[in-house]
Motif scaffolding. Structure first.
Motif, PDB file in Angstrom:
ATOM      1  N   UNK A 413       1.408  -1.198   0.940  1.00 43.85           N
ATOM      2  CA  UNK A 413       0.004  -0.394   0.109  1.00 43.85           C
ATOM      3  C   UNK A 413       0.722   1.058   0.120  1.00 43.85           C
ATOM      4  N   UNK A 414       1.923   1.200   0.634  1.00 46.91           N
ATOM      5  CA  UNK A 414       2.803   2.125   0.628  1.00 46.91           C
ATOM      6  C   UNK A 414       3.553   2.563  -0.821  1.00 46.91           C
ATOM      7  N   UNK A 415       4.270   1.675  -1.271  1.00 48.08           N
ATOM      8  CA  UNK A 415       4.623   1.727  -1.743  1.00 48.08           C
ATOM      9  C   UNK A 415       4.257   2.053  -3.363  1.00 48.08           C
ATOM     10  N   UNK A 416       2.972   2.029  -3.127  1.00 46.43           N
ATOM     11  CA  UNK A 416       2.354   1.856  -4.721  1.00 46.43           C
ATOM     12  C   UNK A 416       1.337   3.316  -4.775  1.00 46.43           C
ATOM     13  N   UNK A 417       1.652   3.400  -2.804  1.00 43.27           N
ATOM     14  CA  UNK A 417       0.426   5.158  -2.425  1.00 43.27           C
ATOM     15  C   UNK A 417       1.394   6.498  -2.263  1.00 43.27           C
ATOM     16  N   UNK A 418       1.738   6.000  -1.357  1.00 45.70           N
ATOM     17  CA  UNK A 418       1.777   7.040  -0.492  1.00 45.70           C
ATOM     18  C   UNK A 418       3.428   7.462  -0.540  1.00 45.70           C
ATOM     19  N   UNK A 419       4.439   6.233  -1.406  1.00 45.30           N
ATOM     20  CA  UNK A 419       6.139   6.103  -1.803  1.00 45.30           C
ATOM     21  C   UNK A 419       6.147   6.164  -3.304  1.00 45.30           C
ATOM     22  N   UNK A 420       5.002   6.254  -3.609  1.00 45.59           N
ATOM     23  CA  UNK A 420       4.810   6.534  -5.368  1.00 45.59           C
ATOM     24  C   UNK A 420       6.173   7.335  -5.679  1.00 45.59           C
ATOM     25  N   UNK A 421       5.566   8.587  -5.820  1.00 47.64           N
ATOM     26  CA  UNK A 421       7.032   9.086  -6.279  1.00 47.64           C
ATOM     27  C   UNK A 421       7.711   8.808  -5.968  1.00 47.64           C
ATOM     28  N   UNK A 422       8.323   8.625  -3.839  1.00 48.71           N
ATOM     29  CA  UNK A 422      10.116   8.504  -4.103  1.00 48.71           C
ATOM     30  C   UNK A 422      10.310   6.636  -5.516  1.00 48.71           C
ATOM     31  N   UNK A 423       9.457   6.620  -4.963  1.00 50.77           N
ATOM     32  CA  UNK A 423      10.027   4.962  -5.753  1.00 50.77           C
ATOM     33  C   UNK A 423      10.316   5.431  -7.246  1.00 50.77           C
ATOM     34  N   UNK A 424       9.262   6.018  -7.722  1.00 53.51           N
ATOM     35  CA  UNK A 424      10.156   6.197  -9.042  1.00 53.51           C
ATOM     36  C   UNK A 424      11.719   7.016  -9.329  1.00 53.51           C
ATOM     37  N   UNK A 425      11.651   8.185  -8.357  1.00 52.89           N
ATOM     38  CA  UNK A 425      12.768   8.920  -8.388  1.00 52.89           C
ATOM     39  C   UNK A 425      13.933   7.781  -8.041  1.00 52.89           C
ATOM     40  N   UNK A 426      13.479   7.147  -6.660  1.00 52.64           N
ATOM     41  CA  UNK A 426      15.325   5.902  -6.558  1.00 52.64           C
ATOM     42  C   UNK A 426      15.197   4.483  -7.723  1.00 52.64           C
ATOM     43  N   UNK A 427      14.053   4.150  -7.815  1.00 52.39           N
ATOM     44  CA  UNK A 427      14.386   3.417  -9.680  1.00 52.39           C
ATOM     45  C   UNK A 427      15.012   4.101 -10.456  1.00 52.39           C
ATOM     46  N   UNK A 428      15.047   5.925 -10.740  1.00 52.61           N
ATOM     47  CA  UNK A 428      15.626   6.776 -12.344  1.00 52.61           C
ATOM     48  C   UNK A 428      17.528   6.697 -11.339  1.00 52.61           C
ATOM     49  N   UNK A 429      17.575   7.516 -10.121  1.00 47.67           N
ATOM     50  CA  UNK A 429      18.484   7.173 -10.088  1.00 47.67           C
ATOM     51  C   UNK A 429      19.721   6.833  -9.431  1.00 47.67           C
ATOM     52  N   UNK A 430      19.207   6.684  -7.823  1.00 52.06           N
ATOM     53  CA  UNK A 430      19.627   6.056  -6.969  1.00 52.06           C
ATOM     54  C   UNK A 430      19.846   4.362  -7.226  1.00 52.06           C
ATOM     55  N   UNK A 431      18.932   4.111  -7.552  1.00 52.07           N
ATOM     56  CA  UNK A 431      19.496   2.346  -7.825  1.00 52.07           C
ATOM     57  C   UNK A 431      20.175   2.019  -9.243  1.00 52.07           C
ATOM     58  N   UNK A 432      20.069   3.192 -10.143  1.00 52.80           N
ATOM     59  CA  UNK A 432      21.536   2.642 -11.620  1.00 52.80           C
ATOM     60  C   UNK A 432      22.634   2.565 -11.076  1.00 52.80           C
ATOM     61  N   UNK A 433      22.928   3.423 -10.215  1.00 53.73           N
ATOM     62  CA  UNK A 433      23.766   3.739  -9.569  1.00 53.73           C
ATOM     63  C   UNK A 433      24.622   2.192  -8.387  1.00 53.73           C
TER      64      UNK A 433
END
Length: 538
Positions: A413-433
């Motif tokens: 619920x949190x990662x598909x809701x409240x933290x959805x924007x953080x999740x997208x940013x994390x995948x697009x930046x930090x995770x790629x490193x």
């Protein structure tokens, strides 16, 4: 009968001497033979076979075949490689349990055991999907007669996995301890190490491997062991053996390659990796490095054999425990020679007959939501490097913890809701490193909580290929057929291959047929067998 007993009730001194000599000979014969037999090495490839390819190559052994002069009795007992000094067992049945491994090798009196695996209070990995989970050993090995022999015999154990030398030291609730650091103090550069230490303690097992292998010198890692390619793996093995040589002779042979210089630039790193790779060409790793350059590698193989034989003699003679000063000197020298900055050695100071102790099961599920909090909270006080290390530690823990149903539901619920924007940013930046290993940890976690939308965002041709590959490698049927279809349409054959290899019957015939008719032969070959469905000829 009574007269016979009386006749032998007081043996003559000469007869007594003969009996004592005979008994002593019977008792010492197996030990004497053991002292001179080749050293036994067990390599368990649970995750990264190249680590053992390099280690095996440094042993200067050849494949164990009759044509190469390997004794037929060794072939019969499953020896994979051999030399005058070493018998190497490297089994390929890794899908089987720790019970099978211990039963198979518990009576071999192993001298060196090395496990290469993705650590999650044990060793596991994609290759063969085998596992060696320390928390389950007490129940898995119940009734196995060979247990004491398997764990008590080795005098050296190499643990090629994260958090394998972490000593847990909680005085209270670890959740409250971490919350205090985050909420009640200003996390400055020095204090950030306390935060990382707390995270690592949560992954540790109170000297689990020290208790499991009580008589050994153990190589472990007190944090995340981030693989850095062939250079790191080669450098670690090479350094350890040079350290052993120094312990024995007081001189350290020069390294074959300048490993420190290799890190000065991307160009020197690539050049050194290529040079190391050429050490085993044209056959590739593993190989007999002494056949390539005996002057460099033979002293190292001899140093390991000398060390293990001395330790074997200590056990055979039931010698006194290793002195504390000797243990510390050994640890310091091996740590100094180690290429990884977070690796450490621990040498036992107990009697050789000490039995193994299994670790207590630890349930990390209650901590998972805290890990997510730490990953998503803004810790602006942390430097970039510290933040990256913290994120890597947390991602690794998230990918290696089994969730309870209620925690899984809340995180979904949190990662598909409240933290959805953080999740997208994390995948697009930090995770790629992060490394491939850490990326797969994160996608394994997203698959565990059933975040299908997370995979939709990643399985997009606009995303980096390596990111798509690592997402495809963690697909599960519970995420739905649509994601598999998306991955099987990917322009990269590697992404399609990984998705094809994860197919299961519950996904239906259509996806199997699509993968089985792929233009790439490798993709077609990766499709698992589906009962009652003949896809040959497509």
């Amino acid at each position: 009968m009574h007269s016979a007993l009386r006749r032998f009730s007081r043996p003559s001194p000469r007869l007594l001497l003969v009996l004592l000599v005979a008994v002593a000979a019977l008792g010492s014969a197996p030990h004497a033979a053991r002292a001179t037999e080749p050293l036994e090495v067990l390599l368990l490839d649970y995750h990264a076979p190249i680590e053992h390819d390099v280690l095996q190559s440094h042993l200067c052994v050849e494949p164990c075949t009759r044509s190469r002069g390997c004794p037929k009795e060794w072939i019969a007992e499953g020896v994979d490689a051999f030399s005058a000094d070493f018998k190497v067992f490297r089994p390929q049945y890794l899908g089987r349990s720790a019970r099978f491994v211990v039963s198979a090798y518990g009576d071999h009196q192993l001298d060196l055991v090395s496990l290469s695996g993705h650590h999650a209070s044990g060793f596991s990995g994609e290759r063969g999907r085998g596992s060696f989970v320390t928390e389950r050993l007490a129940t898995e090995l119940e009734g196995v007669a060979e247990v004491d022999g398997f764990f008590a015999a080795p005098s050296m154990v190499m643990l090629q996995g994260c958090w394998t030398d972490v000593k847990s030291g909680f005085d209270g609730d670890p959740v409250e301890y971490i919350r205090h650091i985050i909420e009640d103090t200003q996390v400055r550069a020095g204090e950030s190490e306390r935060l990382l230490a707390a995270i690592r303690q949560m992954a540790g097992h109170e000297d689990a491997y020290r208790d499991l292998f009580p008589n050994a010198c153990i190589l472990g890692y007190d944090g995340t062991q981030v693989p850095g390619g062939l250079l790191e793996i080669y450098g670690q093995v090479h350094g350890v053996l040079r350290g052993l040589h120094d312990l024995q002779t007081g001189t350290t042979p020069p390294p074959k390659f300048d490993l420190a210089a290799a890190r000065r630039s991307r160009q020197t790193l690539d050049e050194t990796n290529r040079a190391i790779d050429r050490e085993c060409l044209p056959s590739g790793w593993p190989c007999n490095l002494c056949a390539k350059d005996s002057a460099v590698y033979r002293p190292l193989a001899n140093a390991l054999a000398t060390h293990l034989r001395a330790e074997r003699a200590r056990q055979v003679d039931r010698a006194e425990p290793r002195r504390t000063d000797v243990a510390l000197a050994t640890e310091r020298r091996l740590e100094d020679a180690s290429l990884y900055i977070n690796s450490s050695w621990s040498c036992s100071t107990v009697a050789p007959s000490t039995p193994p102790v299994f670790p207590r099961p630890i349930d990390r599920a209650p901590f998972v939501e805290l890990f997510v909090d730490l990953l998503t909270v803004d810790l602006g006080q942390l430097t970039g490097d510290t933040r990256q290390r913290l994120e890597a530690e947390l991602v690794h823990l998230l990918g290696s913890t089994t969730l309870t149903d209620d925690v899984r539901t809340r995180l979904h619920a949190r990662l598909t809701g409240d933290l959805a924007d953080w999740r997208r940013t994390f995948i697009a930046s930090d995770l790629q490193q992060m490394s491939t290993f850490r990326q797969r940890d994160f996608f394994d976690f997203l698959a565990e909580i059933g975040c299908s939308n997370c995979f939709v965002e990643v399985l997009d041709p606009e995303r980096p290929r390596i990111l798509r590959e690592n997402a495809a490698s963690q697909l599960r049927p519970s995420l739905g057929r649509a994601l598999y279809a998306r991955a099987l349409d990917d322009p990269s054959s590697r992404v399609r291959l990984l998705a094809a290899s994860r197919l299961e019957p519950s996904l239906g015939r259509e996806l199997y047929e699509r993968a089985a008719s792929d233009e790439s032969e490798r993709v077609r070959a990766a499709v698992p067998n589906l009962p009652n469905l003949d896809l040959s000829g497509r």
